[in-house]
Design an enzyme around this catalytic site. Structure first.
Site, PDB file in Angstrom:
ATOM      1  N   TYR A  51       0.855  -1.188   0.000  1.00 14.64           N
ATOM      2  CA  TYR A  51       0.000   0.000   0.000  1.00 14.64           C
ATOM      3  C   TYR A  51       0.889   1.235   0.000  1.00 14.64           C
ATOM      4  CZ  TYR A  51      -4.982  -0.775   0.311  1.00 14.64           C
ATOM      5  OH  TYR A  51      -6.285  -1.034   0.002  1.00 14.64           O
ATOM      6  N   GLU A  53      -0.507   4.745  -0.553  1.00 18.07           N
ATOM      7  CA  GLU A  53      -1.355   5.915  -0.830  1.00 18.07           C
ATOM      8  C   GLU A  53      -0.546   7.202  -0.644  1.00 18.07           C
ATOM      9  OE1 GLU A  53      -4.783   5.395   1.659  1.00 18.07           O
ATOM     10  OE2 GLU A  53      -5.557   3.798   0.398  1.00 18.07           O
ATOM     11  N   ASP A 197      -7.431  13.371 -24.555  1.00 20.52           N
ATOM     12  CA  ASP A 197      -7.335  11.948 -24.228  1.00 20.52           C
ATOM     13  C   ASP A 197      -6.531  11.299 -25.348  1.00 20.52           C
ATOM     14  OD1 ASP A 197      -7.662   9.231 -24.016  1.00 20.52           O
ATOM     15  OD2 ASP A 197      -9.772   9.336 -23.438  1.00 20.52           O
ATOM     16  N   THR A 223      -4.152   5.960 -21.702  1.00 17.32           N
ATOM     17  CA  THR A 223      -3.913   4.616 -21.191  1.00 17.32           C
ATOM     18  C   THR A 223      -2.451   4.292 -21.477  1.00 17.32           C
ATOM     19  OG1 THR A 223      -4.673   3.764 -23.322  1.00 17.32           O
ATOM     20  CG2 THR A 223      -6.257   3.702 -21.499  1.00 17.32           C
ATOM     21  N   LYS A 226      -2.042   0.640 -24.963  1.00 13.25           N
ATOM     22  CA  LYS A 226      -2.393   0.547 -26.389  1.00 13.25           C
ATOM     23  C   LYS A 226      -1.107   0.687 -27.205  1.00 13.25           C
ATOM     24  CE  LYS A 226      -7.192   1.990 -25.736  1.00 13.25           C
ATOM     25  NZ  LYS A 226      -7.382   2.676 -24.452  1.00 13.25           N
ATOM     26  N   ARG A 232      -1.727  -2.675 -18.585  1.00 12.19           N
ATOM     27  CA  ARG A 232      -3.042  -2.015 -18.572  1.00 12.19           C
ATOM     28  C   ARG A 232      -3.035  -0.949 -17.487  1.00 12.19           C
ATOM     29  NH1 ARG A 232      -5.752  -4.831 -21.951  1.00 12.19           N
ATOM     30  NH2 ARG A 232      -7.451  -3.362 -21.871  1.00 12.19           N
TER      31      ARG A 232
HETATM   32  N1  DSN Z   1     -12.127   0.226 -25.111  1.00 11.18           N
HETATM   33  C1  DSN Z   1     -11.013   0.942 -25.658  1.00 11.18           C
HETATM   34  C2  DSN Z   1     -10.876   0.728 -27.125  1.00 11.18           C
HETATM   35  O1  DSN Z   1     -10.987  -0.398 -27.540  1.00 11.18           O
HETATM   36  O2  DSN Z   1     -10.629   1.660 -27.862  1.00 11.18           O
HETATM   37  C3  DSN Z   1     -11.030   2.372 -25.334  1.00 11.18           C
HETATM   38  O3  DSN Z   1     -11.051   2.543 -23.965  1.00 11.18           O
END
Ligand code: DSN
Length: 419
Positions: A51, A53, A197, A223, A226, A232
């Site tokens: 932990y 925080e 984003d 994120t 990707k 993730r």
């Molecule tokens: N679900 C994701 C995507 O496939 O683009 C975006 O968060």
């Protein structure tokens, strides 16, 4: 996984099944990727027990020396990679990162402007089924039906009409470069906060093959899993003046304890993205997507915007008997994994759709190049022409299996990491 096999054979079997699926299929979901062994190892470490925080140097728990070390590495690398003044690497996901950004500046009932979901936007950009659509008033902009590109006249008119407190720029199914500078100017004119984003194209920006939003945005969220090819999770970048605010919005406002094992993996992935190899990777992702787009169009497949500048193409099946759902299933049977997707002017439900989103990040990580994209594009076009032909599906399944065997999933040499 010797311990897992003994302790829980059913979970072990499911994990092995998933591994076999990933090894044996052509993974073309635009938001997925394959991480390095080092990133996966970091996620399986003892840091999951901790932990921590707070933020490095200001924690609510003892024993945070090593948690501080990995989080500092991740923050420093994120700042360097994107040229940002501040980074918070704790968001558990892109949605959490967006929530932190919104609540830094908005109260429930305030107005935001974001991209229409069926034109390529994202659930967290104001969809009524998401917290963003429930808590805020939303005005959406979209793309022009004539060319599939963002309609900046519409963006400007919408912003002038509703006078939003915040403009969200970004997309999850837009194949072209978004003009972050133009959005930034519109936000400035309106006195609105500009949030970008970056989730889908963060890796392309890191690789220098896509313009950066950092000079044009107050806040950038992304994120990490990707095109950025990390674990993730999410992160937020911002100007120095917003640093304390964003840290407080991540913890304690939207989250509790950070996932330190994932933050360690983010540090590793960000280090990989700083290496020169990653520039080659980004270039190859875009070249592969362009070649795939060209091959599909030569075969008469219609693409939204007539091509791509990024890592994905969006197939437009509007007006055809074939739905996105049926096309996705036919491709899956042939060993090609994609996702059905709504398209501009959509007439079907989001569970059926009139489109397919197809991306190149994962296959590029596997080492595939333009020659493979031409073959795969041909197979996709064959299936879209004859989706119900079982013999064709089986024949292509044999070819996709053979192609996968020539590009083993975990054969890549270790990728260099930098400080
Ligand atoms: N679900 C994701 C995507 O496939 O683009 C975006 O968060």
């Amino acid at each position: 996984m010797i311990h897992l096999e003994k302790a829980d054979p059913r979970v072990h079997r499911a994990v092995l099944g998933e591994e076999a699926r990933q090894r044996g299929q052509l993974e073309m979901i635009a938001s997925e990727n394959f991480v390095s062994e080092a990133v996966r190892e970091a996620m399986g470490t003892v840091l999951t027990h901790k932990y921590a925080e707070g933020v490095p140097g200001r924690r609510y728990y003892g024993g945070c020396e090593f948690a501080d070390a990995v989080e500092d590495l991740a923050r420093t690398r994120a700042k360097r990679l994107f040229g940002a003044a501040h980074a918070n690497v704790q968001p558990h996901s892109g949605a959490q990162a967006n929530m932190a950004a919104y609540f830094g500046f908005l109260d429930p009932g305030d107005t935001i402007v974001g991209m229409n979901l069926s034109h390529g936007g994202h659930l967290t950009h104001g969809s009524p089924v998401n917290f963003s659509g429930r808590l805020f008033r939303v005005a959406a902009y979209g793309v022009r039906s004539s060319d599939g590109l963002v309609d900046f006249d519409l963006v400007r008119d919408t912003v002038r009409r509703v006078r939003p407190k915040l403009i969200m720029t970004g997309a999850s199914a837009y194949p072209r470069i978004l003009d972050f500078a133009a959005f930034g100017e519109i936000a400035r004119e309106a006195g609105a906060v500009h949030v970008v984003d970056l989730a889908h194209v963060a890796g392309l920006v890191a690789a220098g093959v896509h313009p950066s939003p950092v000079p044009h945005a107050d806040i950038v969220t992304t994120t990490t899993h990707k095109t950025l090819r990390g674990p993730r999770g999410g992160l937020v970048l911002c100007r120095a003046e917003h640093a304390r605010l964003i840290d407080r919005m991540v913890f304690p406002f939207t989250q509790g304890g950070p996932l330190m094992h994932v933050i360690a993996a983010k540090a590793v992935a960000l280090g990989e993205a700083l290496s020169p190899n990653f520039r080659d990777y980004g270039r190859a992702v875009v070249a592969n997507a362009r070649t795939l787009a060209g091959t599909l169009m030569e075969r008469g497949v219609k693409l939204v915007s007539g091509g791509t500048d990024t890592h994905l193409v969006l197939v437009d099946l509007l007006g055809r008997d074939l739905t996105g759902k049926d096309a996705e299933q036919a491709l899956e049977r042939a060993g090609i994994t994609v996702n059905k997707n709504t398209v501009p002017g959509e007439t079907r439900s989001p569970f059926v759709t009139s489109g397919l989103r197809i991306g190149t990040p994962a296959l590029t990580s596997r080492g595939m190049g333009e020659a493979e994209m031409r073959r795969i594009g041909g197979w996709i076009a064959d299936i879209l022409e004859r989706p119900g032909d079982e013999g064709l599906g089986e024949e292509i399944r044999r070819r996709t299996t053979e192609l996968c065997s020539r590009f083993p999933l975990f054969a890549a040499p270790p990728r260099a990491s930098s400080a």
